[in-house]
Scaffold this motif. Structure first.
Motif, PDB file in Angstrom:
ATOM      1  N   ILE A 135       0.830  -1.207   0.000  1.00  0.00           N
ATOM      2  CA  ILE A 135       0.000   0.000   0.000  1.00  0.00           C
ATOM      3  C   ILE A 135       0.860   1.252   0.000  1.00  0.00           C
ATOM      4  CG2 ILE A 135      -1.715   1.290   1.325  1.00  0.00           C
ATOM      5  CD1 ILE A 135      -2.781  -1.411   2.322  1.00  0.00           C
ATOM      6  N   ALA A 136       1.912   1.262   0.819  1.00  0.00           N
ATOM      7  CA  ALA A 136       2.792   2.432   0.859  1.00  0.00           C
ATOM      8  C   ALA A 136       3.409   2.697  -0.509  1.00  0.00           C
ATOM      9  CB  ALA A 136       3.878   2.241   1.911  1.00  0.00           C
ATOM     10  N   SER A 137       3.815   1.650  -1.197  1.00  0.00           N
ATOM     11  CA  SER A 137       4.419   1.814  -2.527  1.00  0.00           C
ATOM     12  C   SER A 137       3.434   2.408  -3.516  1.00  0.00           C
ATOM     13  CB  SER A 137       4.931   0.469  -3.048  1.00  0.00           C
ATOM     14  OG  SER A 137       5.997  -0.009  -2.252  1.00  0.00           O
ATOM     15  N   ARG A 138       2.186   1.954  -3.479  1.00  0.00           N
ATOM     16  CA  ARG A 138       1.187   2.489  -4.399  1.00  0.00           C
ATOM     17  C   ARG A 138       0.935   3.968  -4.122  1.00  0.00           C
ATOM     18  NH1 ARG A 138       1.243   1.286  -8.526  1.00  0.00           N
ATOM     19  NH2 ARG A 138      -0.882   2.003  -8.956  1.00  0.00           N
ATOM     20  N   LEU A 139       0.930   4.356  -2.848  1.00  0.00           N
ATOM     21  CA  LEU A 139       0.715   5.752  -2.506  1.00  0.00           C
ATOM     22  C   LEU A 139       1.875   6.622  -2.978  1.00  0.00           C
ATOM     23  CD1 LEU A 139      -0.745   5.272   1.091  1.00  0.00           C
ATOM     24  CD2 LEU A 139      -1.956   6.321  -0.843  1.00  0.00           C
ATOM     25  N   VAL A 140       3.106   6.177  -2.763  1.00  0.00           N
ATOM     26  CA  VAL A 140       4.273   6.947  -3.194  1.00  0.00           C
ATOM     27  C   VAL A 140       4.295   7.067  -4.715  1.00  0.00           C
ATOM     28  CG1 VAL A 140       6.792   7.032  -3.242  1.00  0.00           C
ATOM     29  CG2 VAL A 140       5.615   6.348  -1.143  1.00  0.00           C
ATOM     30  N   GLU A 141       4.018   5.982  -5.418  1.00  0.00           N
ATOM     31  CA  GLU A 141       4.000   6.024  -6.885  1.00  0.00           C
ATOM     32  C   GLU A 141       2.975   7.034  -7.398  1.00  0.00           C
ATOM     33  OE1 GLU A 141       3.149   2.023  -7.903  1.00  0.00           O
ATOM     34  OE2 GLU A 141       5.221   1.319  -7.642  1.00  0.00           O
ATOM     35  N   ALA A 142       1.801   7.034  -6.798  1.00  0.00           N
ATOM     36  CA  ALA A 142       0.758   7.965  -7.235  1.00  0.00           C
ATOM     37  C   ALA A 142       1.154   9.408  -6.940  1.00  0.00           C
ATOM     38  CB  ALA A 142      -0.566   7.625  -6.553  1.00  0.00           C
ATOM     39  N   MET A 143       1.782   9.648  -5.781  1.00  0.00           N
ATOM     40  CA  MET A 143       2.198  11.011  -5.442  1.00  0.00           C
ATOM     41  C   MET A 143       3.314  11.478  -6.366  1.00  0.00           C
ATOM     42  SD  MET A 143       1.667  13.686  -3.704  1.00  0.00           S
ATOM     43  CE  MET A 143       0.509  13.077  -2.472  1.00  0.00           C
ATOM     44  N   GLU A 144       4.279  10.633  -6.668  1.00  0.00           N
ATOM     45  CA  GLU A 144       5.363  11.021  -7.576  1.00  0.00           C
ATOM     46  C   GLU A 144       4.817  11.325  -8.976  1.00  0.00           C
ATOM     47  OE1 GLU A 144       9.417   8.961  -5.809  1.00  0.00           O
ATOM     48  OE2 GLU A 144       8.499   8.157  -7.628  1.00  0.00           O
ATOM     49  N   THR A 145       3.825  10.572  -9.410  1.00  0.00           N
ATOM     50  CA  THR A 145       3.207  10.846 -10.710  1.00  0.00           C
ATOM     51  C   THR A 145       2.618  12.251 -10.737  1.00  0.00           C
ATOM     52  OG1 THR A 145       2.700   8.511 -11.091  1.00  0.00           O
ATOM     53  CG2 THR A 145       1.403  10.130 -12.321  1.00  0.00           C
ATOM     54  N   TRP A 146       1.930  12.621  -9.669  1.00  0.00           N
ATOM     55  CA  TRP A 146       1.360  13.978  -9.586  1.00  0.00           C
ATOM     56  C   TRP A 146       2.457  15.034  -9.597  1.00  0.00           C
ATOM     57  CZ3 TRP A 146       1.597  17.582  -5.393  1.00  0.00           C
ATOM     58  CH2 TRP A 146       0.783  18.716  -5.548  1.00  0.00           C
ATOM     59  N   LEU A 147       3.533  14.804  -8.877  1.00  0.00           N
ATOM     60  CA  LEU A 147       4.635  15.767  -8.835  1.00  0.00           C
ATOM     61  C   LEU A 147       5.243  15.955 -10.225  1.00  0.00           C
ATOM     62  CD1 LEU A 147       6.444  14.663  -5.539  1.00  0.00           C
ATOM     63  CD2 LEU A 147       4.990  16.666  -5.867  1.00  0.00           C
ATOM     64  N   ILE A 148       5.480  14.865 -10.927  1.00  0.00           N
ATOM     65  CA  ILE A 148       6.076  14.942 -12.269  1.00  0.00           C
ATOM     66  C   ILE A 148       5.138  15.655 -13.236  1.00  0.00           C
ATOM     67  CG2 ILE A 148       6.824  13.571 -14.254  1.00  0.00           C
ATOM     68  CD1 ILE A 148       7.806  11.459 -12.217  1.00  0.00           C
ATOM     69  N   GLN A 149       3.863  15.329 -13.168  1.00  0.00           N
ATOM     70  CA  GLN A 149       2.889  15.959 -14.070  1.00  0.00           C
ATOM     71  C   GLN A 149       2.792  17.463 -13.846  1.00  0.00           C
ATOM     72  OE1 GLN A 149      -0.663  13.722 -13.186  1.00  0.00           O
ATOM     73  NE2 GLN A 149      -0.212  12.130 -14.699  1.00  0.00           N
ATOM     74  N   ASN A 150       3.134  17.917 -12.649  1.00  0.00           N
ATOM     75  CA  ASN A 150       3.049  19.338 -12.325  1.00  0.00           C
ATOM     76  C   ASN A 150       4.413  20.031 -12.348  1.00  0.00           C
ATOM     77  OD1 ASN A 150       0.105  20.186 -11.339  1.00  0.00           O
ATOM     78  ND2 ASN A 150       0.478  18.045 -10.771  1.00  0.00           N
ATOM     79  N   GLY A 151       5.394  19.394 -12.960  1.00  0.00           N
ATOM     80  CA  GLY A 151       6.658  20.063 -13.233  1.00  0.00           C
ATOM     81  C   GLY A 151       7.719  19.998 -12.162  1.00  0.00           C
ATOM     82  N   ALA A 152       7.548  19.182 -11.125  1.00  0.00           N
ATOM     83  CA  ALA A 152       8.578  19.083 -10.094  1.00  0.00           C
ATOM     84  C   ALA A 152       9.826  18.407 -10.660  1.00  0.00           C
ATOM     85  CB  ALA A 152       8.061  18.302  -8.895  1.00  0.00           C
ATOM     86  N   GLU A 153      10.984  18.956 -10.345  1.00  0.00           N
ATOM     87  CA  GLU A 153      12.242  18.408 -10.827  1.00  0.00           C
ATOM     88  C   GLU A 153      12.907  17.494  -9.801  1.00  0.00           C
ATOM     89  OE1 GLU A 153      13.263  22.239 -13.688  1.00  0.00           O
ATOM     90  OE2 GLU A 153      14.151  22.106 -11.695  1.00  0.00           O
ATOM     91  N   TYR A 154      12.588  17.717  -8.536  1.00  0.00           N
ATOM     92  CA  TYR A 154      13.095  16.868  -7.461  1.00  0.00           C
ATOM     93  C   TYR A 154      11.967  16.579  -6.488  1.00  0.00           C
ATOM     94  CZ  TYR A 154      17.796  18.274  -8.993  1.00  0.00           C
ATOM     95  OH  TYR A 154      18.931  18.502  -9.726  1.00  0.00           O
ATOM     96  N   SER A 155      12.117  15.494  -5.747  1.00  0.00           N
ATOM     97  CA  SER A 155      11.217  15.160  -4.657  1.00  0.00           C
ATOM     98  C   SER A 155      12.061  14.827  -3.439  1.00  0.00           C
ATOM     99  CB  SER A 155      10.349  13.952  -5.030  1.00  0.00           C
ATOM    100  OG  SER A 155       9.600  13.495  -3.920  1.00  0.00           O
TER     101      SER A 155
END
Length: 417
Positions: A135-155
């Motif tokens: 579950i934790a992995s699915r949540l992190v993957e979904a959050m990183e997808t949102w960050l990338i789609q909104n132009g984040a260069e680092y997390s």
């Protein structure tokens, strides 16, 4: 909506999800394991720790039981995890300015800040009964997808250095690198005011515009300095900025511009953030004997304040905190001035019923020696991990930030505390 089998990862809905999210929070301990555990009361707003950021998102993982024909059973949905994330533009490095243009205050800067867009992941929680199921992995993957789609260069994420499951998840599963190890320093608020040194220097409250000019001029090249510092200082939770100066300079204070053009030999500054209005903490699991000792110590301190007893804070019921950010200064007496600023913060926090004053600074920050704190309440080595999300952009003169050496200072955004 993102679903795999009986798990659905979706955006948080306040009216629909708040009570279940609060229940998961109650089940999850915050801090090191043991008899004493720290619990967070989000005051009815699970978004409180990201709401003040320029862009934010909260996702929940919902367990969905299915009938034999594949249709969802009514009333068989349960939130089993959540994650929060936000984005902002911060300093990731600096380069030498050869333009010759004067900086604010009349001084020509030696360096200019290089900014980048970063995402900050926080508040990852999975209900204890549903861990080790991905579950934790699915949540992190979904959050990183949102960050990338909104132009984040680092997390980046912050976690306890000894939180091995969290460290392993981000470094081994998602490729984050151990990046910085700042120190979280926590000082209790006693039942008496602290005496401030008054012979050698004075403490001045700064206007928001003066505070912004000072921070931009002196701290904009510090790692993680937020480009929207004006927004931070203007936030209702920001209680003010205070500057320590030698008494002669304080007596002739005429605004920040003369100060920046000709600073004194020593000075120090900090700003205060009121966490009490955002969330409250509580230590649970304490014995009756320990609780009685704490009450007795505070009662004695309150009855005999002139003794200056270091009474233990009342942390066994919900308590608030002040967070000091933007801590900085220069000169041979800067450390002493920082201590006076924190003593002033202590007295302000006491009047508002807060139990602690906390801050976070770089592990090698030379001003750390002037910050009063109790070791038993502090975390001398927090861990920040970072990941480069995108390869299709130019780093300019900075290079890959994940591989850069640490500086002496770091700017901790109070909106993410």
């Amino acid at each position: 909506m993102d679903g795999i089998g009986s798990l659905v990862v979706r955006e948080y809905d306040h009216h629909r999800d708040r009570l279940q999210v609060e229940e998961v929070e109650r089940r999850c301990e915050v801090g090191p394991c043991g008899k004493l555990s720290i619990y967070t009361d989000l005051l009815g707003d699970p978004l409180c720790r990201v709401r003040n950021s320029p862009a934010f998102l909260m996702l929940v993982a919902e367990s969905v039981e299915e009938a034999g024909d594949g249709e969802e059973k009514e009333g068989r949905k349960e939130i089993v995890g959540m994650i929060r994330g936000c984005m902002k533009t911060v300093t990731c490095g600096k380069w030498l300015d050869r333009s010759g243009k004067p900086a604010e205050g009349g001084a020509a800067p030696r360096h200019v800040a290089v900014y980048t867009k970063v995402g900050y992941i926080l508040g990852l929680r999975v209900s204890p009964a549903h861990r080790r199921k991905g579950i934790a992995s699915r949540l992190v993957e979904a959050m990183e997808t949102w960050l990338i789609q909104n132009g984040a260069e680092y997390s980046y994420i912050a976690t306890e250095n000894d939180n091995f499951p969290s460290v392993s998840l981000f470094t081994l599963r998602f490729g984050y690198s151990k990046f910085r190890t700042p120190a979280i320093l926590v000082n209790p608020v006693h039942a008496h005011d602290l005496r401030l040194p008054s012979r050698r220097f004075s403490l001045l409250p700064l206007s928001k515009s003066d505070a912004s000019s000072l921070y931009v001029s002196r701290f904009s090249t510090t790692e993680f300095f937020p480009r929207d510092i004006d927004t931070v200082l203007s936030n209702p939770h920001s209680l003010g900025t205070f500057l320590a100066l030698p008494k002669p300079r304080a007596a002739s204070w005429d605004g920040v511009s003369p100060f920046l053009a000709d600073p004194p030999g020593s000075w120090a500054v900090l700003s205060l953030w009121n966490c009490k209005e955002v969330f409250k903490l509580e230590v649970k699991g304490a014995s009756r004997v320990l609780r009685a000792l704490v009450r007795a110590g505070r009662a004695l301190d309150g009855a005999l304040p002139f003794l200056g007893l270091p009474s233990f804070p009342e942390i066994f019921r919900p308590f608030g905190a002040y967070f000091a950010y933007g801590v900085g200064g220069e000169g041979p007496h800067a450390t002493e001035m920082v201590r006076a600023l924190f003593e002033h913060a202590h007295n302000l926090a006491r009047r508002q019923g807060c139990a602690v004053v906390a801050t976070e600074v770089a592990g090698q920050d030379p001003l750390r020696a002037g910050i009063p704190h109790w070791r038993r309440l502090s975390c001398p080595e927090d861990l920040w991990c970072i990941k480069r999300l995108r390869e299709d952009y130019s780093d300019g003169t900075v290079g890959d930030w994940t591989k850069s050496p640490p500086g002496l200072s770091i700017f901790v955004d109070p909106r993410e505390v």
